[in-house]
Design a protein around this motif. Structure first.
Motif, short mmCIF file in Angstrom:
data_model
loop_
_atom_site.label_atom_id
_atom_site.label_comp_id
_atom_site.label_asym_id
_atom_site.label_seq_id
_atom_site.Cartn_x
_atom_site.Cartn_y
_atom_site.Cartn_z
N MET A 1 56.84 59.19 37.57
CA MET A 1 56.57 58.31 36.43
C MET A 1 55.15 58.52 35.90
SD MET A 1 58.39 54.78 37.69
CE MET A 1 57.70 53.87 36.30
N GLY A 2 54.15 58.22 36.74
CA GLY A 2 52.77 58.39 36.29
C GLY A 2 52.25 57.17 35.57
N THR A 3 50.95 57.18 35.37
CA THR A 3 50.27 56.03 34.78
C THR A 3 49.45 56.47 33.57
OG1 THR A 3 49.97 55.26 37.05
CG2 THR A 3 48.83 54.04 35.35
N ASN A 4 49.57 55.73 32.47
CA ASN A 4 48.69 55.99 31.33
C ASN A 4 47.65 54.88 31.24
OD1 ASN A 4 50.00 53.79 30.19
ND2 ASN A 4 51.27 55.02 28.82
N GLY A 5 46.79 54.98 30.25
CA GLY A 5 45.71 54.01 30.13
C GLY A 5 46.21 52.59 29.91
N LYS A 6 47.26 52.44 29.08
CA LYS A 6 47.78 51.10 28.77
C LYS A 6 48.34 50.43 30.03
CE LYS A 6 50.78 48.70 25.45
NZ LYS A 6 51.53 47.82 26.36
N ILE A 7 49.13 51.16 30.77
CA ILE A 7 49.70 50.61 32.01
C ILE A 7 48.59 50.24 32.97
CG2 ILE A 7 51.03 51.20 34.09
CD1 ILE A 7 52.82 52.93 32.28
N PHE A 8 47.61 51.13 33.10
CA PHE A 8 46.51 50.89 34.04
C PHE A 8 45.72 49.65 33.64
CE2 PHE A 8 42.59 51.66 36.34
CZ PHE A 8 43.04 52.22 37.53
N ALA A 9 45.44 49.52 32.34
CA ALA A 9 44.68 48.37 31.84
C ALA A 9 45.45 47.07 32.08
CB ALA A 9 44.38 48.54 30.35
N GLU A 10 46.75 47.09 31.81
CA GLU A 10 47.57 45.88 32.02
C GLU A 10 47.60 45.50 33.50
OE1 GLU A 10 50.62 46.27 28.22
OE2 GLU A 10 51.18 47.15 30.15
N GLU A 11 47.66 46.49 34.36
CA GLU A 11 47.65 46.21 35.80
C GLU A 11 46.31 45.61 36.23
OE1 GLU A 11 49.93 46.27 37.97
OE2 GLU A 11 51.55 47.47 37.16
N LEU A 12 45.23 46.12 35.65
CA LEU A 12 43.90 45.58 35.99
C LEU A 12 43.79 44.11 35.55
CD1 LEU A 12 41.48 48.53 35.11
CD2 LEU A 12 42.12 47.71 37.38
N LEU A 13 44.33 43.81 34.38
CA LEU A 13 44.30 42.42 33.91
C LEU A 13 45.05 41.50 34.87
CD1 LEU A 13 44.85 42.82 30.05
CD2 LEU A 13 42.72 42.32 31.24
N LYS A 14 46.19 41.98 35.36
CA LYS A 14 46.96 41.19 36.33
C LYS A 14 46.15 40.98 37.61
CE LYS A 14 51.50 42.82 34.75
NZ LYS A 14 52.68 43.64 35.11
N LYS A 15 45.50 42.04 38.06
CA LYS A 15 44.70 41.95 39.29
C LYS A 15 43.57 40.93 39.14
CE LYS A 15 46.69 45.43 41.56
NZ LYS A 15 47.46 45.23 42.83
N LYS A 16 43.05 40.82 37.92
CA LYS A 16 41.93 39.89 37.66
C LYS A 16 42.42 38.54 37.13
CE LYS A 16 38.33 40.90 38.29
NZ LYS A 16 37.49 40.90 39.51
N SER A 17 43.73 38.33 37.17
CA SER A 17 44.34 37.05 36.74
C SER A 17 44.00 36.70 35.30
CB SER A 17 43.89 35.91 37.67
OG SER A 17 44.29 36.17 39.00
N ILE A 18 44.00 37.72 34.45
CA ILE A 18 43.79 37.53 33.01
C ILE A 18 45.14 37.68 32.32
CG2 ILE A 18 42.62 38.37 30.93
CD1 ILE A 18 40.41 39.46 32.77
N ASN A 19 45.65 36.58 31.74
CA ASN A 19 46.99 36.62 31.15
C ASN A 19 46.98 37.13 29.71
OD1 ASN A 19 46.53 34.35 29.32
ND2 ASN A 19 46.63 33.04 31.14
N GLN A 20 48.18 37.28 29.14
CA GLN A 20 48.31 37.85 27.79
C GLN A 20 47.83 36.91 26.70
OE1 GLN A 20 52.28 39.35 27.21
NE2 GLN A 20 51.80 41.27 28.26
N LYS A 21 47.68 35.63 27.01
CA LYS A 21 47.09 34.73 26.02
C LYS A 21 45.58 34.96 25.90
CE LYS A 21 50.46 30.97 26.39
NZ LYS A 21 50.66 29.53 26.71
N GLU A 22 45.00 35.53 26.95
CA GLU A 22 43.57 35.80 26.96
C GLU A 22 43.25 37.20 26.46
OE1 GLU A 22 41.46 33.79 30.59
OE2 GLU A 22 43.43 34.50 31.27
#
Length: 207
Positions: free
Chosen positions: A1-22
């Motif tokens: 599969m692999g990882t692109n920048g968008k996927i990686f960024a979204e995963e980082l936001l989850k790790k930092k508990s930053i939701n999509q409203k933020e």
């Protein structure tokens, strides 16, 4: 599969508990640099341009998320970053207006003009400094994020990469970014000189 920048960024936001409203991640096909549009109230946007599965896109994503985290954690620094450019632009515009008034409508004391010219020129250096500090902070946070989370994110997405084999490339890319930013600061200084150059040109042609 692999990882692109968008996927990686979204995963980082989850790790930092930053939701999509933020904060949301967007991609865009463009040659322009990626950017973070931060909102104190509302939804911030990270725009990743030219996103791909290459490591440089992963590092760029980490850098932009670094901006989001730093801005959230230190609103005062973010406001200083945001308003320094506004104040510089305001002083430059006022200086130009005074130059035009001095030439065509009413004599402005040279001392007053020199004060505005001085503040415009001086603030350009401070503005450049603030921007470099902001970029350096995002780089520092990006390296922390990559070190702490990249192995888990790559593993979750069946990506053979890990922190160890992207570390040197990541550090080199972030270092080059700071260097380019420092080198581009001369543009701010040149713009800050527009009022005084306009004043000089007007008076030369008036002779």
């Amino acid at each position: 599969m692999g990882t692109n920048g968008k996927i990686f960024a979204e995963e980082l936001l989850k790790k930092k508990s930053i939701n999509q409203k933020e904060c949301i991640i967007e991609t865009e096909v463009s040659n322009k640099a990626s950017e973070t549009i931060f909102k104190i109230k509302g939804t911030s946007r990270v725009i990743l341009r030219g996103d791909s599965k290459n490591t440089n896109s992963i590092v760029t994503a980490a850098h932009e998320i670094g901006h989001v985290i730093n801005n959230k954690e230190n609103i005062k620094k973010y406001l200083r970053f945001k308003y320094t450019s506004y104040i510089l632009s305001l002083i430059m515009i006022l200086s130009l207006i005074l130059v035009i008034i001095d030439k065509f409508y009413h004599d402005i004391p040279l001392g007053v003009l020199l004060i505005f010219f001085f503040f415009s020129f001086s603030l350009s250096f401070y503005s450049g400094y603030v921007k470099v500090v902001d970029e350096y902070g995002a780089n520092k946070e990006a390296l922390k994020l990559l070190y702490k989370y990249s192995d888990a994110i790559f593993l979750n997405h069946n990506d053979p990469r890990n922190w160890k084999n992207i570390r040197d490339e990541a550090k080199s890319q972030l270092k080059r970014g700071i260097k380019r930013y420092k080198e581009s600061n001369f543009i701010i200084t040149i713009f800050s000189l527009v009022p005084v150059l306009t004043y000089v040109i007007i008076h030369i042609f008036s002779l």
